[in-house]
Design a protein around this motif. Structure first.
Motif, PDB file in Angstrom:
ATOM      1  N   VAL A   1     -44.056 -14.114 -11.075  1.00 21.79           N
ATOM      2  CA  VAL A   1     -43.588 -12.923 -10.357  1.00 21.79           C
ATOM      3  C   VAL A   1     -42.240 -13.159  -9.692  1.00 21.79           C
ATOM      4  CG1 VAL A   1     -45.873 -12.008  -9.914  1.00 21.79           C
ATOM      5  CG2 VAL A   1     -44.849 -13.607  -8.304  1.00 21.79           C
ATOM      6  N   GLY A   2     -41.629 -12.014  -9.334  1.00 25.39           N
ATOM      7  CA  GLY A   2     -40.377 -12.065  -8.600  1.00 25.39           C
ATOM      8  C   GLY A   2     -40.646 -11.976  -7.108  1.00 25.39           C
ATOM      9  N   PRO A   3     -39.597 -11.783  -6.292  1.00 26.21           N
ATOM     10  CA  PRO A   3     -39.748 -11.779  -4.826  1.00 26.21           C
ATOM     11  C   PRO A   3     -40.728 -10.718  -4.316  1.00 26.21           C
ATOM     12  CG  PRO A   3     -37.492 -11.245  -5.494  1.00 26.21           C
ATOM     13  CD  PRO A   3     -38.213 -11.658  -6.716  1.00 26.21           C
ATOM     14  N   LEU A   4     -40.670  -9.509  -4.902  1.00 27.42           N
ATOM     15  CA  LEU A   4     -41.607  -8.471  -4.458  1.00 27.42           C
ATOM     16  C   LEU A   4     -43.045  -8.912  -4.714  1.00 27.42           C
ATOM     17  CD1 LEU A   4     -40.264  -4.961  -5.492  1.00 27.42           C
ATOM     18  CD2 LEU A   4     -40.702  -5.850  -3.216  1.00 27.42           C
ATOM     19  N   GLY A   5     -43.234  -9.480  -5.889  1.00 19.26           N
ATOM     20  CA  GLY A   5     -44.565  -9.942  -6.272  1.00 19.26           C
ATOM     21  C   GLY A   5     -45.055 -11.029  -5.345  1.00 19.26           C
ATOM     22  N   ILE A   6     -44.154 -11.919  -4.934  1.00 18.75           N
ATOM     23  CA  ILE A   6     -44.537 -13.002  -4.007  1.00 18.75           C
ATOM     24  C   ILE A   6     -45.125 -12.391  -2.749  1.00 18.75           C
ATOM     25  CG2 ILE A   6     -43.638 -14.862  -2.566  1.00 18.75           C
ATOM     26  CD1 ILE A   6     -43.049 -15.940  -5.118  1.00 18.75           C
ATOM     27  N   LEU A   7     -44.445 -11.360  -2.253  1.00 21.60           N
ATOM     28  CA  LEU A   7     -44.916 -10.682  -1.049  1.00 21.60           C
ATOM     29  C   LEU A   7     -46.310 -10.101  -1.297  1.00 21.60           C
ATOM     30  CD1 LEU A   7     -43.710 -10.160   1.728  1.00 21.60           C
ATOM     31  CD2 LEU A   7     -43.056  -7.886   0.941  1.00 21.60           C
TER      32      LEU A   7
ATOM     33  N   LEU B   1     -58.231  -3.760   5.480  1.00 24.37           N
ATOM     34  CA  LEU B   1     -58.027  -4.748   4.429  1.00 24.37           C
ATOM     35  C   LEU B   1     -57.780  -4.096   3.074  1.00 24.37           C
ATOM     36  CD1 LEU B   1     -60.531  -7.486   5.524  1.00 24.37           C
ATOM     37  CD2 LEU B   1     -58.072  -7.495   5.711  1.00 24.37           C
ATOM     38  N   SER B   2     -58.484  -2.982   2.796  1.00 26.05           N
ATOM     39  CA  SER B   2     -58.262  -2.333   1.503  1.00 26.05           C
ATOM     40  C   SER B   2     -56.842  -1.818   1.409  1.00 26.05           C
ATOM     41  CB  SER B   2     -59.244  -1.186   1.311  1.00 26.05           C
ATOM     42  OG  SER B   2     -60.544  -1.698   1.279  1.00 26.05           O
ATOM     43  N   VAL B   3     -56.351  -1.245   2.512  1.00 29.59           N
ATOM     44  CA  VAL B   3     -54.976  -0.736   2.478  1.00 29.59           C
ATOM     45  C   VAL B   3     -54.006  -1.886   2.234  1.00 29.59           C
ATOM     46  CG1 VAL B   3     -53.160   0.232   3.927  1.00 29.59           C
ATOM     47  CG2 VAL B   3     -55.395   1.320   3.848  1.00 29.59           C
ATOM     48  N   ILE B   4     -54.218  -2.988   2.942  1.00 31.26           N
ATOM     49  CA  ILE B   4     -53.337  -4.141   2.729  1.00 31.26           C
ATOM     50  C   ILE B   4     -53.414  -4.593   1.273  1.00 31.26           C
ATOM     51  CG2 ILE B   4     -52.949  -6.566   3.350  1.00 31.26           C
ATOM     52  CD1 ILE B   4     -53.969  -5.869   6.148  1.00 31.26           C
ATOM     53  N   GLY B   5     -54.641  -4.627   0.738  1.00 33.86           N
ATOM     54  CA  GLY B   5     -54.819  -5.047  -0.644  1.00 33.86           C
ATOM     55  C   GLY B   5     -54.103  -4.119  -1.613  1.00 33.86           C
ATOM     56  N   LEU B   6     -54.234  -2.802  -1.358  1.00 37.87           N
ATOM     57  CA  LEU B   6     -53.585  -1.853  -2.254  1.00 37.87           C
ATOM     58  C   LEU B   6     -52.074  -1.988  -2.176  1.00 37.87           C
ATOM     59  CD1 LEU B   6     -55.921   1.216  -1.746  1.00 37.87           C
ATOM     60  CD2 LEU B   6     -55.637  -0.154  -3.808  1.00 37.87           C
ATOM     61  N   VAL B   7     -51.576  -2.239  -0.961  1.00 39.31           N
ATOM     62  CA  VAL B   7     -50.136  -2.456  -0.827  1.00 39.31           C
ATOM     63  C   VAL B   7     -49.720  -3.665  -1.663  1.00 39.31           C
ATOM     64  CG1 VAL B   7     -48.305  -3.130   0.779  1.00 39.31           C
ATOM     65  CG2 VAL B   7     -49.924  -1.345   1.419  1.00 39.31           C
ATOM     66  N   GLY B   8     -50.531  -4.708  -1.580  1.00 39.03           N
ATOM     67  CA  GLY B   8     -50.247  -5.890  -2.388  1.00 39.03           C
ATOM     68  C   GLY B   8     -50.235  -5.567  -3.865  1.00 39.03           C
ATOM     69  N   LEU B   9     -51.208  -4.759  -4.293  1.00 39.82           N
ATOM     70  CA  LEU B   9     -51.294  -4.353  -5.696  1.00 39.82           C
ATOM     71  C   LEU B   9     -50.056  -3.566  -6.109  1.00 39.82           C
ATOM     72  CD1 LEU B   9     -53.029  -4.120  -8.267  1.00 39.82           C
ATOM     73  CD2 LEU B   9     -54.115  -2.129  -7.293  1.00 39.82           C
ATOM     74  N   LEU B  10     -49.670  -2.619  -5.243  1.00 42.93           N
ATOM     75  CA  LEU B  10     -48.489  -1.809  -5.547  1.00 42.93           C
ATOM     76  C   LEU B  10     -47.248  -2.690  -5.663  1.00 42.93           C
ATOM     77  CD1 LEU B  10     -49.138   1.314  -3.310  1.00 42.93           C
ATOM     78  CD2 LEU B  10     -49.112   1.200  -5.803  1.00 42.93           C
ATOM     79  N   LEU B  11     -47.151  -3.654  -4.758  1.00 41.13           N
ATOM     80  CA  LEU B  11     -45.989  -4.544  -4.806  1.00 41.13           C
ATOM     81  C   LEU B  11     -45.966  -5.288  -6.136  1.00 41.13           C
ATOM     82  CD1 LEU B  11     -45.908  -5.954  -1.178  1.00 41.13           C
ATOM     83  CD2 LEU B  11     -44.142  -4.612  -2.277  1.00 41.13           C
ATOM     84  N   LEU B  12     -47.140  -5.732  -6.578  1.00 37.61           N
ATOM     85  CA  LEU B  12     -47.204  -6.442  -7.847  1.00 37.61           C
ATOM     86  C   LEU B  12     -46.791  -5.520  -8.992  1.00 37.61           C
ATOM     87  CD1 LEU B  12     -50.430  -8.624  -7.670  1.00 37.61           C
ATOM     88  CD2 LEU B  12     -48.078  -9.388  -7.798  1.00 37.61           C
ATOM     89  N   MET B  13     -47.228  -4.246  -8.900  1.00 36.24           N
ATOM     90  CA  MET B  13     -46.851  -3.309  -9.952  1.00 36.24           C
ATOM     91  C   MET B  13     -45.358  -3.049  -9.928  1.00 36.24           C
ATOM     92  SD  MET B  13     -50.042  -0.712  -9.602  1.00 36.24           S
ATOM     93  CE  MET B  13     -49.742   0.429 -10.929  1.00 36.24           C
ATOM     94  N   ALA B  14     -44.829  -2.860  -8.742  1.00 38.97           N
ATOM     95  CA  ALA B  14     -43.389  -2.621  -8.621  1.00 38.97           C
ATOM     96  C   ALA B  14     -42.636  -3.809  -9.179  1.00 38.97           C
ATOM     97  CB  ALA B  14     -43.031  -2.399  -7.155  1.00 38.97           C
TER      98      ALA B  14
END
Lengths: 410, 339, 219
Positions: free
Chosen positions: B184-190, B315-328
């Motif tokens: 992953v790139g920087p966004l994905g790391i986050l 936690l779900s919101v944080i997780g979804l944010v993480g998922l979105l970041l990975l998608m982005a």
């Protein structure tokens, strides 16, 4: 949530007589619906020892050692209340220095009692680190008490007419060290208890007792003050050295801006009182008058005075948990004709019922602990007789425990 | 490879893994207790205390309450221990690839993780004690609560690996041999950091530790689910608790920290294996320290009604944010797509 | 009487005398001074007829909502002296008095009205009086026992000093208990048992035994 498992009828959860949440035995019966409490009933009386009955067969000089053992943690207050009642009947003057020493001891007892309670409260919430911390700092006050009286509990220092040991100048430094430690720690403790998210989540608006309920159920001490009842014997009813000091009752709205009467407010009141007690001890040390420490040194003479005494009197003191009340009636015999002990928790137990109704199982331990119940104080009278229900008699238990001790100490 | 040989292999592995799981699990419990004690300014028990506890429990009488359902009551601890051991067969340990790695993937592990909890629930209901019943209900609620964030973590990681062009992204072999950080790139790391945080938050609930130990809450339910268990049965639950600690640690390590020393430093295979294993254990200890021990000493217990919101909202919101970041991260082409 | 007038300790008995006239049998105000400054605190004692108990509590409520500490009961032989210990004017610096309303209940008619309709918290202490003194509290909302165990015999009232009190057969002399004989000898030597004759009657006067003599139970 788990509130509807298709259960129509409420089910019963017994808590007690012994249970990890209870430090002393009492029997609770909760009618539950899912996780919330519909109704609650409690039955005290599991730690009866028949103290009043014993007292009516002993003389006042002996009773002060019995009252020391009514409670492990507010023993000096029981003794003080009893001694003050007898002194009023027998018209014994207590020298001012003894009053001051009594006050210092009472306040130290309050400090250690409140710290102990804070630890227990943290444990009930599942916050064991805080329990270990508070109990560790509590040890210092226990050490000071041991230095002043010779014992960590059951001090045996208050006697009818005065106290049995003086506080010498060498001990001032030890007391001073302890006080400054606590005053330094208090900010940290307040911070830990009052600003910790998980404690706030668990304690705010839980176990609410309104001011009206607190009045109607005769609540006393920190429990009443947390509900906004301005009642503190040290402020209202001068005894010992408290009349000389300027004491104001600690109420939650002075520190939180409002009174909600919940568990959180009860934590606030008790922790602030630790600081207040430090101040009181310091004032007492500064103003300590010189002079004798007892009105009558010879026990035989003291007993003779008590034997002649007639009348009835009340001894009231503000124990850590609230008003501790002894009524004594003497009629010219060696032992009191009538003796009624009212420990602080005796007045507070009734407040459990409105507090617990409608709360969840998870809140039971902390709410029960929040009045700082002292059940050994409250239950005092029984003479056990066994029947066919296969009860171990006290003798058998005692015999077994003596044996075990001997095996261990060999 | 003949079927007989495969069967023998699997049986052999099972024995090895069971011994290793139980020993390491108890050792982890000991470390947890020791570290917690030191953080609470206590001395704490010696490291071998859990072993002593188990030995003592094994020689104690196992009492079955009068109003329990005996077969279920006795089966539950066996189920709990067996199922937690089975998960270990699918998890890599250091450079030892999972013996059953080709038979199951992360989704299976997720399902298997619920089995010990269900065994606890069954045992709780079968004990016929009101405390255990309440505890069992709470365990189910907790399970429902943390299952969702856990699914987010698993799906997000596997999907990202799939998007990076790897075949079979759900198998643990794939996940372990392709560290997610490297694709992953920087966004994905986050995003991964957020997912790591979620995993750390799920661990205490999986292991019923403070602040999510509502099902065993000592001061409320006197042990909750386990209140009626004693002797051998309790020992098995205790062992499964240790094995579960290892499982959770190994899972987090496999997903997020799959590196091995042998991949960086050339060494003979005979040396590489133990070195990697030790390194793996060190990683597990670290993961458990931060997600269990540290949390355990710094928090009070939640009410069961607070557990659900914590998991399903925060936690779900944080997780979804993480998922979105990975998608982005896949949409924005960046360097670092390596395999 | 307006609620914000604060009576002095001497005025409180007067107030009751005015209200109830001859029903108030005796009043006392005792004063105790302690500490270096000798600030006084006051205890007010008022003896009433049994019928006047509830009106008197209502009259007290007009002054201030009283805090009921406890009800104490003493067996005086022919009758039981019940004292309702209240305190009023708390929250005022050095202003609180205890007001003890005493009524005598003859043993021929051991009943007293409940006051739990006025002060709900009184139930606790009323239940205790029922089981320890055998007094019937009329109209008590909760009639169960409070402290005594279920297997405690009916009709035995621990605080009574007549035949309904605790008989000697129920009193356990713990210090008399010795080791069981069918067990291996303890490593520590057997201590001498302090020989004390169990007394024929539990006469409180001239009791030779000190509780501290129970060396036997010390470890």
């Amino acid at each position: 949530m788990s509130g509807n498992e298709g259960k129509k009828a409420p089910y019963v959860v017994p808590i007690g007589p012994t249970h990890p949440a209870l430090k002393e035995p009492v029997m609770f019966t909760f009618k539950m619906e899912g996780e919330s409490i519909k109704d609650v009933d409690f039955a005290p009386g599991q730690t009866h020892r028949g103290i009043e009955w014993m007292g009516m067969r002993r003389n006042p000089v002996q009773i002060v050692h019995l009252t020391d053992r009514i409670c492990g943690i507010c023993g000096v207050h029981h003794t003080l209340a009893f001694a003050r009642a007898v002194e009023q009947i027998a018209e014994i003057e207590v020298p001012p220095r003894a009053d001051y020493i009594r006050t210092i001891l009472a306040e130290f007892e309050r400090i250690q009692s409140h710290l102990l309670w804070a630890g227990v409260a943290a444990h009930e919430l599942g916050f064991d680190s805080l329990l270990h911390l508070t109990w560790r700092v509590r040890e210092q006050s226990m050490d000071v008490i041991e230095n002043l009286t010779g014992n960590r509990v059951n001090y045996g220092i208050v006697q009818v007419g005065g106290v049995r040991r003086d506080i010498v100048p060498d001990q001032h430094k030890i007391i001073e060290d302890c006080l400054s430690t606590y005053e330094g720690l208090l900010g940290k403790l307040l911070d830990l208890f009052l600003h910790d998210r998980s404690i706030t989540l668990r304690c705010r608006d839980r176990g609410v007792l309104s001011r009206q309920q607190a009045l109607e159920l005769c609540t006393v001490g920190p429990t009443a003050r947390a509900s906004g009842v301005n009642a503190d014997l040290r402020q209202d009813y001068p005894y010992c050295a408290y009349g000389d000091l300027d004491i104001t009752a600690v109420l939650p709205d002075q520190h939180m801006g409002e009174t909600r009467g919940d568990v959180y407010d009860r934590i606030v009141v008790r922790l602030i009182e630790v600081g207040q007690s430090c101040g009181i001890v310091r004032q007492c040390l500064d103003q300590m008058p010189s002079g004798p420490i007892t009105g009558e040194e010879k026990l035989a003479k003291l007993l003779a005075i008590c034997k002649k005494a007639r009348g009835e009197a009340i001894g009231r003191v503000e124990a850590p948990r609230g008003e501790c009340f002894h009524y004594v009636r003497m009629n010219g015999k060696e032992s009191p004709e009538g003796w009624k002990v009212k420990a602080s928790s005796y007045s507070n137990l009734m407040s459990w019922i409105p507090m617990l109704r409608g709360e969840q199982i998870a809140d039971i331990p902390i709410i029960v602990a929040s009045i700082d119940p002292c059940l050994s104080c409250t239950d005092r009278v029984a003479v056990v007789k066994d029947n066919s229900r296969q009860i171990m008699t006290k003798e058998e238990l005692h015999r077994l425990s003596v044996e075990k001790t001997r095996r261990l100490s060999s | 490879m003949s079927t007989a040989l495969t069967a023998a292999m699997i049986i052999g592995w099972t024995v090895v893994i069971s011994v290793y799981g139980i020993l390491v699990g108890l050792f982890l419990l000991g470390i947890d207790r020791k570290l917690a004690a030191h953080m609470q300014a206590r001395i704490g028990p010696p490291l071998r205390q859990p072993f002593r506890d188990v030995r003592k429990l094994l020689i104690k009488e196992s009492v079955i309450p009068a109003n329990a359902i005996p077969w279920m009551f006795n089966l539950a601890p066996i189920m709990a221990l067996a199922s937690s051991l089975v998960i270990l067969l699918y998890l890599p340990a250091g450079s030892v690839m999972p013996p059953l790695g080709s038979y199951g993937d992360l989704i299976l592990v997720m399902y298997l993780l619920t089995v010990p909890a269900l065994a606890l629930v069954a045992g709780g209901f079968a004990s016929g004690s009101p405390y255990a019943t309440v505890g069992a209900q709470r365990e189910m609620v907790t399970m429902i609560a943390y299952e969702f964030p856990l699914a987010i973590v698993v799906v997000a990681v596997a999907w990202r690996l799939g998007a990076a062009g790897l075949a079979e992204p759900f198998t643990l072999t794939t996940i372990a041999s392709n560290p997610i950080w490297s694709v992953v790139g920087p966004l994905g790391i986050l995003g991964i950091l957020l997912l790591l945080f979620i995993s750390a938050a799920i661990t205490p609930a999986e292991l019923s530790r403070i602040p999510f130990d509502t099902q065993e809450a000592e001061t409320e339910l006197a042990g909750g689910l386990l209140v009626e268990y004693s002797g051998r049965n309790l020992a098995m639950f205790y062992l499964s608790q240790g094995v579960k600690s290892l499982v959770m640690g190994a899972l987090v390590v496999a997903i997020f920290f799959p590196w091995n020393i042998s991949t960086f430093v050339a060494m003979p295979a005979t040396v590489a294996l133990p070195v990697d294993l030790l390194f793996f254990l060190a990683k597990v200890i670290l993961v458990l320290f931060f997600s269990v021990t540290l949390v355990r000493v710094a928090m009070a217990r939640f009410r069961i009604s607070q557990v659900i919101p914590v998991y399903w909202t925060y936690l779900s919101v944080i997780g979804l944010v993480g998922l979105l970041l990975l998608m982005a991260d896949t949409v924005i082409p960046l360097a670092g797509v390596g395999a | 009487m307006s609620p914000d007038t604060v009576l002095t300790a001497e005025q409180v008995p007067e107030y009751f005398r005015e209200r109830f006239g001859a029903g108030v049998k005796e009043t006392r105000v005792t004063e105790r001074r302690e500490g270096a400054k000798r600030n006084p605190n006051f205890n007010i004692w008022i003896d009433l007829d049994r019928e006047l108990l509830k009106p008197a509590i209502l009259a007290l409520m007009e002054l201030d909502y009283p805090h009921l500490a406890v009800i104490s009961g003493t067996d005086l032989g022919e009758e039981i002296r019940m004292i309702y210990h209240f305190s009023i004017y708390y929250g005022k610096k050095h202003g609180e008095y205890t007001v003890s309303l005493a009524v005598h209940v003859p043993k021929t008619d051991l009943s007293i009205p409940t006051i739990s309709d006025l002060i709900p918290g009184a139930v606790f202490t009323e239940r205790e009086k029922q089981e320890f003194l055998g007094i019937r509290v009329v109209g008590i909302p909760d009639n169960r026992r409070l402290f005594l165990p279920e297997d405690f015999p009916e009709g035995v009232y621990p605080w009574r000093k007549d035949e309904t009190g605790v008989p000697d057969s129920m009193v356990k002399d713990l210090y008399m208990s010795q080791r069981p004989t069918d067990r291996p000898a303890p490593p520590a030597g057997e201590k001498e048992l302090c020989e004390i004759e169990p007394k024929a009657e539990p006469a409180p006067a001239s009791s030779p035994e000190q509780p501290t003599e129970q060396k036997e139970v010390k470890e």
